[in-house]
Write a protein that holds these residues in place. Structure first.
Motif, PDB file in Angstrom:
ATOM      1  N   ARG A  28      57.432  52.039  16.165  1.00 62.88           N
ATOM      2  CA  ARG A  28      58.719  52.336  16.267  1.00 62.88           C
ATOM      3  C   ARG A  28      59.619  51.205  16.199  1.00 62.88           C
ATOM      4  NH1 ARG A  28      59.550  57.755  16.811  1.00 62.88           N
ATOM      5  NH2 ARG A  28      57.774  59.143  17.728  1.00 62.88           N
ATOM      6  N   ARG A  29      58.963  50.000  16.714  1.00 60.94           N
ATOM      7  CA  ARG A  29      59.910  48.938  16.749  1.00 60.94           C
ATOM      8  C   ARG A  29      59.884  47.833  15.538  1.00 60.94           C
ATOM      9  NH1 ARG A  29      57.860  45.925  22.260  1.00 60.94           N
ATOM     10  NH2 ARG A  29      59.817  44.481  21.851  1.00 60.94           N
ATOM     11  N   ILE A  30      59.169  48.387  14.610  1.00 58.21           N
ATOM     12  CA  ILE A  30      59.121  47.691  13.299  1.00 58.21           C
ATOM     13  C   ILE A  30      59.834  48.248  12.357  1.00 58.21           C
ATOM     14  CG2 ILE A  30      57.255  45.971  13.742  1.00 58.21           C
ATOM     15  CD1 ILE A  30      55.440  47.339  12.132  1.00 58.21           C
ATOM     16  N   GLU A  31      60.266  49.634  12.646  1.00 57.17           N
ATOM     17  CA  GLU A  31      60.955  50.578  11.297  1.00 57.17           C
ATOM     18  C   GLU A  31      62.017  49.706  10.583  1.00 57.17           C
ATOM     19  OE1 GLU A  31      62.075  54.285  13.118  1.00 57.17           O
ATOM     20  OE2 GLU A  31      59.733  54.757  13.631  1.00 57.17           O
ATOM     21  N   GLY A  32      62.038  49.831   9.168  1.00 49.91           N
ATOM     22  CA  GLY A  32      63.019  49.410   8.501  1.00 49.91           C
ATOM     23  C   GLY A  32      62.949  47.830   8.224  1.00 49.91           C
ATOM     24  N   GLU A  33      62.072  47.156   8.703  1.00 49.05           N
ATOM     25  CA  GLU A  33      62.000  45.794   8.616  1.00 49.05           C
ATOM     26  C   GLU A  33      60.785  45.281   7.289  1.00 49.05           C
ATOM     27  OE1 GLU A  33      61.090  44.092  12.180  1.00 49.05           O
ATOM     28  OE2 GLU A  33      62.705  45.099  13.421  1.00 49.05           O
ATOM     29  N   GLY A  34      60.379  45.984   6.558  1.00 47.96           N
ATOM     30  CA  GLY A  34      59.738  45.709   5.821  1.00 47.96           C
ATOM     31  C   GLY A  34      58.532  45.267   5.855  1.00 47.96           C
ATOM     32  N   HIS A  35      57.718  45.617   6.922  1.00 42.27           N
ATOM     33  CA  HIS A  35      56.345  45.106   7.257  1.00 42.27           C
ATOM     34  C   HIS A  35      55.377  45.747   6.439  1.00 42.27           C
ATOM     35  CE1 HIS A  35      57.174  42.455  10.938  1.00 42.27           C
ATOM     36  NE2 HIS A  35      58.291  43.500  10.983  1.00 42.27           N
ATOM     37  N   LYS A  36      54.293  45.228   6.482  1.00 39.73           N
ATOM     38  CA  LYS A  36      52.712  45.430   5.750  1.00 39.73           C
ATOM     39  C   LYS A  36      51.880  45.724   6.937  1.00 39.73           C
ATOM     40  CE  LYS A  36      53.628  43.127   1.379  1.00 39.73           C
ATOM     41  NZ  LYS A  36      53.292  42.115   0.516  1.00 39.73           N
ATOM     42  N   LEU A  37      51.057  47.050   6.867  1.00 41.38           N
ATOM     43  CA  LEU A  37      50.637  47.261   7.949  1.00 41.38           C
ATOM     44  C   LEU A  37      48.981  47.599   7.266  1.00 41.38           C
ATOM     45  CD1 LEU A  37      50.160  48.249  11.053  1.00 41.38           C
ATOM     46  CD2 LEU A  37      50.841  50.726  10.124  1.00 41.38           C
ATOM     47  N   TYR A  38      48.096  46.980   7.783  1.00 35.25           N
ATOM     48  CA  TYR A  38      46.811  47.239   7.561  1.00 35.25           C
ATOM     49  C   TYR A  38      45.848  47.904   8.720  1.00 35.25           C
ATOM     50  CZ  TYR A  38      47.536  43.630   3.931  1.00 35.25           C
ATOM     51  OH  TYR A  38      48.236  43.082   2.906  1.00 35.25           O
ATOM     52  N   MET A  39      45.136  48.915   7.822  1.00 37.84           N
ATOM     53  CA  MET A  39      44.154  49.509   9.059  1.00 37.84           C
ATOM     54  C   MET A  39      43.081  50.142   8.721  1.00 37.84           C
ATOM     55  SD  MET A  39      46.735  53.361   9.202  1.00 37.84           S
ATOM     56  CE  MET A  39      48.315  52.293   8.784  1.00 37.84           C
ATOM     57  N   PHE A  49      50.842  57.450   5.629  1.00 40.18           N
ATOM     58  CA  PHE A  49      51.558  56.719   4.790  1.00 40.18           C
ATOM     59  C   PHE A  49      52.754  57.172   4.246  1.00 40.18           C
ATOM     60  CE2 PHE A  49      47.559  53.862   3.399  1.00 40.18           C
ATOM     61  CZ  PHE A  49      47.018  53.744   4.881  1.00 40.18           C
ATOM     62  N   ASP A  50      52.927  58.432   3.738  1.00 39.27           N
ATOM     63  CA  ASP A  50      54.007  58.796   3.125  1.00 39.27           C
ATOM     64  C   ASP A  50      55.229  58.785   4.327  1.00 39.27           C
ATOM     65  OD1 ASP A  50      52.943  59.442   0.706  1.00 39.27           O
ATOM     66  OD2 ASP A  50      52.429  61.561   1.368  1.00 39.27           O
ATOM     67  N   GLU A  51      55.116  59.106   5.627  1.00 37.66           N
ATOM     68  CA  GLU A  51      56.101  58.959   6.605  1.00 37.66           C
ATOM     69  C   GLU A  51      56.399  57.649   6.923  1.00 37.66           C
ATOM     70  OE1 GLU A  51      56.545  60.084  11.346  1.00 37.66           O
ATOM     71  OE2 GLU A  51      54.704  61.206  10.288  1.00 37.66           O
ATOM     72  N   LEU A  52      55.334  56.615   6.899  1.00 37.76           N
ATOM     73  CA  LEU A  52      55.780  55.381   7.219  1.00 37.76           C
ATOM     74  C   LEU A  52      56.438  54.774   6.012  1.00 37.76           C
ATOM     75  CD1 LEU A  52      52.539  53.837   8.855  1.00 37.76           C
ATOM     76  CD2 LEU A  52      54.709  54.587   9.885  1.00 37.76           C
ATOM     77  N   MET A  53      56.204  55.248   4.800  1.00 37.07           N
ATOM     78  CA  MET A  53      56.840  54.597   3.664  1.00 37.07           C
ATOM     79  C   MET A  53      58.460  54.724   3.896  1.00 37.07           C
ATOM     80  SD  MET A  53      56.215  52.866   0.817  1.00 37.07           S
ATOM     81  CE  MET A  53      57.328  52.539  -0.528  1.00 37.07           C
ATOM     82  N   THR A  54      58.838  56.098   4.369  1.00 39.33           N
ATOM     83  CA  THR A  54      60.078  56.281   4.455  1.00 39.33           C
ATOM     84  C   THR A  54      60.960  55.526   5.538  1.00 39.33           C
ATOM     85  OG1 THR A  54      59.848  57.903   6.035  1.00 39.33           O
ATOM     86  CG2 THR A  54      59.791  58.840   3.897  1.00 39.33           C
ATOM     87  N   ASN A  56      60.212  52.297   5.652  1.00 39.67           N
ATOM     88  CA  ASN A  56      60.135  50.865   4.968  1.00 39.67           C
ATOM     89  C   ASN A  56      58.857  50.185   5.377  1.00 39.67           C
ATOM     90  OD1 ASN A  56      60.886  49.060   3.131  1.00 39.67           O
ATOM     91  ND2 ASN A  56      62.414  47.939   4.422  1.00 39.67           N
ATOM     92  N   ILE A  57      57.809  50.816   5.712  1.00 43.09           N
ATOM     93  CA  ILE A  57      56.627  50.175   6.227  1.00 43.09           C
ATOM     94  C   ILE A  57      55.632  50.436   4.991  1.00 43.09           C
ATOM     95  CG2 ILE A  57      54.690  49.856   7.997  1.00 43.09           C
ATOM     96  CD1 ILE A  57      56.906  50.894   9.802  1.00 43.09           C
ATOM     97  N   THR A  58      55.019  49.370   4.377  1.00 46.76           N
ATOM     98  CA  THR A  58      54.103  49.731   3.270  1.00 46.76           C
ATOM     99  C   THR A  58      52.693  49.651   4.298  1.00 46.76           C
ATOM    100  OG1 THR A  58      54.061  47.386   2.586  1.00 46.76           O
ATOM    101  CG2 THR A  58      55.392  49.260   1.423  1.00 46.76           C
TER     102      THR A  58
END
Length: 287
Positions: A28-39, A49-54, A56-58
């Motif tokens: 929630r604290r990094i929404e809209g900042e264009g971060h990339k997330l590995y898991m 992944f679809d929800e985070l893409m909305t 701006n988190i790839t």
């Protein structure tokens, strides 16, 4: 950070899984900042992944083939792959691929371009890693390296209660991050050297403090240790009988009128044997 304390019943009633909700809350604290997330494959899923893409988190991660939303041939494991083979399925900006190395590796990225299908091996017959797999290994390797370094000189023990384990795990991570931050500022500290310096400084600081009071050993005596008028045998404070009737000194001080025929041999004053004699010789108010 979020500590797992058991399955959340509130989230179980929703359409999302517990792992999906956990990742969403942590992001929630990094929404809209264009971060990339590995898991890893415990958390990754097409719906997440679809929800985070909305927002701006790839994302990029390994996946379990039976995840909801993957192609049917992935979920049924219909592929018969040889070493180096790659199979790719694309849906809008999301890619699902399976790559055969020593075993089947399922990947689910939406930040990389889909690789070409086919069989890719080098001249020695070793499977060539796709770019998405190499990128995932590079970034997830930082997590594995941090865990390994933190446990090199770990304080935690398996027999401890989980709350103690959590506290000392966080302490290990804090100590590990300190020399890393110092190194970014130009200092040349290794993890081991920093821990040794930290222990020395703590011991030096502990030696400067006031001395700790020594706790008495053994059982506490039932009788008070403070000196009293009856403390020594040589004072001869013994009750004795009186030839005449005397007024009790303690009772008189308390507003009572009582005549007695017992007295203190030393002070020659009347005292009741039952209580008053002891109070007069032990309590400071009658001294």
């Amino acid at each position: 950070m979020k500590v797992y304390l058991g399955k959340d019943r509130i989230r179980a009633d929703r359409d999302v899984t517990a792992s999906h909700a956990t990742v969403r809350d942590l992001c929630r604290r990094i929404e809209g900042e264009g971060h990339k997330l590995y898991m890893d494959n415990f958390f990754s899923s097409p719906d997440l992944f679809d929800e985070l893409m909305t927002k701006n988190i790839t994302c990029c991660g390994t996946s379990r083939p039976n995840r909801k939303g993957l192609p049917d041939d992935f979920r049924r494991r219909q592929f018969r792959l040889r070493k180096g083979d790659i199979r790719v399925r694309v849906r809008q900006n999301m890619t699902a691929l399976v790559w055969k190395d020593k075993r089947d590796v399922y990947m689910l990225p939406n930040m990389h371009s889909p690789p070409a299908e086919g069989s890719f091996c080098d001249e020695h017959g070793n499977a060539i890693k796709p770019a998405v797999v190499a990128d995932y290994n590079k970034h997830m390797g930082y997590v594995d390296k941090a865990d390994r370094m933190a446990k090199s000189y770990g304080i935690c023990r398996r027999t401890w209660k989980w709350t103690n384990k959590l506290f000392f795990h966080l302490l290990d991570l804090t100590i590990l991050n300190s020399p890393i931050r110092l190194k970014s500022c130009g200092a040349n500290w290794t993890h081991r050297d920093f821990r040794l310096a930290l222990v020395r400084n703590m011991l030096e600081f502990a030696g400067r403090g006031p001395p700790r009071p020594q706790r008495p050993r053994g059982r506490t005596p039932a009788v008070r240790s403070e000196p009293s008028r009856i403390g020594e045998i040589t004072t001869q404070h013994w009750p004795t009988s009186s030839s005449s009737k005397l007024r009790c000194r303690v009772c008189s001080s308390r507003g009572k009128r009582r005549g007695v025929r017992t007295k203190c041999e030393k002070f020659e004053i009347g005292l009741c044997v039952s209580g008053c004699f002891r109070d007069f010789h032990t309590k400071a108010t009658f001294r």
